[in-house]
Design a protein around this motif. Structure first.
Motif, PDB file in Angstrom:
ATOM      1  N   CYS A   1      78.232 132.721 -15.144  1.00  0.00           N
ATOM      2  CA  CYS A   1      77.447 131.712 -15.827  1.00  0.00           C
ATOM      3  C   CYS A   1      76.880 132.468 -17.200  1.00  0.00           C
ATOM      4  N   PHE A   2      76.707 133.524 -17.156  1.00  0.00           N
ATOM      5  CA  PHE A   2      76.270 134.435 -18.300  1.00  0.00           C
ATOM      6  C   PHE A   2      77.428 134.228 -19.531  1.00  0.00           C
ATOM      7  N   ASP A   3      78.507 134.589 -18.921  1.00  0.00           N
ATOM      8  CA  ASP A   3      80.097 134.774 -19.493  1.00  0.00           C
ATOM      9  C   ASP A   3      80.221 133.186 -20.252  1.00  0.00           C
ATOM     10  N   ILE A   4      80.193 132.040 -19.582  1.00  0.00           N
ATOM     11  CA  ILE A   4      80.289 130.728 -20.206  1.00  0.00           C
ATOM     12  C   ILE A   4      79.481 130.193 -20.697  1.00  0.00           C
ATOM     13  N   LEU A   5      78.040 130.209 -19.900  1.00  0.00           N
ATOM     14  CA  LEU A   5      76.969 129.532 -20.714  1.00  0.00           C
ATOM     15  C   LEU A   5      75.731 130.137 -21.467  1.00  0.00           C
ATOM     16  N   GLY A   6      75.994 131.688 -21.184  1.00  0.00           N
ATOM     17  CA  GLY A   6      75.151 132.476 -22.130  1.00  0.00           C
ATOM     18  C   GLY A   6      73.789 132.569 -21.121  1.00  0.00           C
ATOM     19  N   GLU A   7      73.636 132.061 -19.969  1.00  0.00           N
ATOM     20  CA  GLU A   7      72.521 132.006 -19.206  1.00  0.00           C
ATOM     21  C   GLU A   7      73.004 131.936 -17.686  1.00  0.00           C
ATOM     22  N   ASP A   8      72.066 132.275 -16.956  1.00  0.00           N
ATOM     23  CA  ASP A   8      72.109 131.984 -15.248  1.00  0.00           C
ATOM     24  C   ASP A   8      72.406 130.538 -15.081  1.00  0.00           C
ATOM     25  N   CYS A   9      73.293 129.892 -14.088  1.00  0.00           N
ATOM     26  CA  CYS A   9      73.401 128.738 -13.746  1.00  0.00           C
ATOM     27  C   CYS A   9      71.853 128.331 -12.991  1.00  0.00           C
ATOM     28  N   THR A  10      71.492 127.217 -13.011  1.00  0.00           N
ATOM     29  CA  THR A  10      70.427 126.436 -12.146  1.00  0.00           C
ATOM     30  C   THR A  10      70.764 126.674 -10.772  1.00  0.00           C
ATOM     31  N   ALA A  11      69.803 126.519  -9.814  1.00  0.00           N
ATOM     32  CA  ALA A  11      70.169 126.285  -8.317  1.00  0.00           C
ATOM     33  C   ALA A  11      71.017 124.966  -8.166  1.00  0.00           C
ATOM     34  N   ALA A  12      70.549 123.841  -9.085  1.00  0.00           N
ATOM     35  CA  ALA A  12      71.282 122.416  -8.906  1.00  0.00           C
ATOM     36  C   ALA A  12      72.651 122.624  -9.346  1.00  0.00           C
ATOM     37  N   GLN A  13      73.115 123.414 -10.353  1.00  0.00           N
ATOM     38  CA  GLN A  13      74.293 123.544 -10.839  1.00  0.00           C
ATOM     39  C   GLN A  13      75.322 124.353  -9.797  1.00  0.00           C
ATOM     40  N   LYS A  14      74.661 125.330  -9.266  1.00  0.00           N
ATOM     41  CA  LYS A  14      75.303 126.043  -8.059  1.00  0.00           C
ATOM     42  C   LYS A  14      75.702 125.178  -6.911  1.00  0.00           C
ATOM     43  N   ALA A  15      74.632 124.517  -6.475  1.00  0.00           N
ATOM     44  CA  ALA A  15      74.737 123.351  -5.432  1.00  0.00           C
ATOM     45  C   ALA A  15      75.888 122.370  -5.773  1.00  0.00           C
ATOM     46  N   ASN A  16      75.941 121.763  -7.048  1.00  0.00           N
ATOM     47  CA  ASN A  16      76.990 120.921  -7.321  1.00  0.00           C
ATOM     48  C   ASN A  16      78.239 121.479  -7.359  1.00  0.00           C
ATOM     49  N   TYR A  17      78.162 122.678  -7.886  1.00  0.00           N
ATOM     50  CA  TYR A  17      79.741 123.679  -8.132  1.00  0.00           C
ATOM     51  C   TYR A  17      80.222 123.652  -6.817  1.00  0.00           C
TER      52      TYR A  17
END
Length: 151
Positions: free
Chosen positions: A117-133
């Motif tokens: 997430c830091f590599d791609i977004l520059g920040e950690d993913c949210t819990a919602a993004q992780k659940a959806n992923y």
């Protein structure tokens, strides 16, 4: 009651070594992230495979002059083997239906999410993004014909 508890523990241990264990673990992770997402945002409607797919394919950061998404390394189908676009290193499929080692260790999953997430977004993913992923990755169960031909 004690015998029942021992039997349940034994059954859970047996299921952990089965091919379905990684799918069950992935589903548990979705529940954990879902709970965290609601704590972060009470309006979170719940995990969505559609939103997870959009997130997986969303090109957001430039790496070596190219827009990058999760799919850049993991391919458009998470059931296929991928390849790191920077190092060229082979990546095993994300889909737990194809790769029974995926989602087997929560700490490893969390570390990989943070790293990528830091590599791609520059920040950690949210819990919602992780659940959806993970919800999306669970829907992909079959490698593409092209990937099957390479085996």
């Amino acid at each position: 009651m004690k015998k029942l508890s021992i039997l349940l523990v034994a059954m859970l241990g047996f299921s952990a070594i089965s091919a379905h264990a990684s799918i069950a673990n992935a589903k548990k992770l979705v529940l954990i992230y879902h709970t965290q997402a609601i704590a972060e945002n009470k309006d979170f409607a719940g995990p969505s495979a559609e939103e997870g797919k959009a997130f997986f394919n969303n090109k957001v950061k430039t790496v070596d002059g190219k827009e990058t998404a999760c799919a850049s390394c993991h391919t458009a189908n998470p059931a296929d083997k991928g390849k790191n676009i920077v190092t060229g290193k082979a990546i095993q499929p994300l889909s737990p239906a194809v790769n029974t080692k995926r989602f087997s260790d929560f700490d490893k999953v969390e570390a990989k999410f943070s790293q990528h997430c830091f590599d791609i977004l520059g920040e950690d993913c949210t819990a919602a993004q992780k659940a959806n992923y993970i919800t999306y990755v669970l829907t992909e169960k079959t490698p593409t014909a092209k990937a099957k031909a390479k085996k």
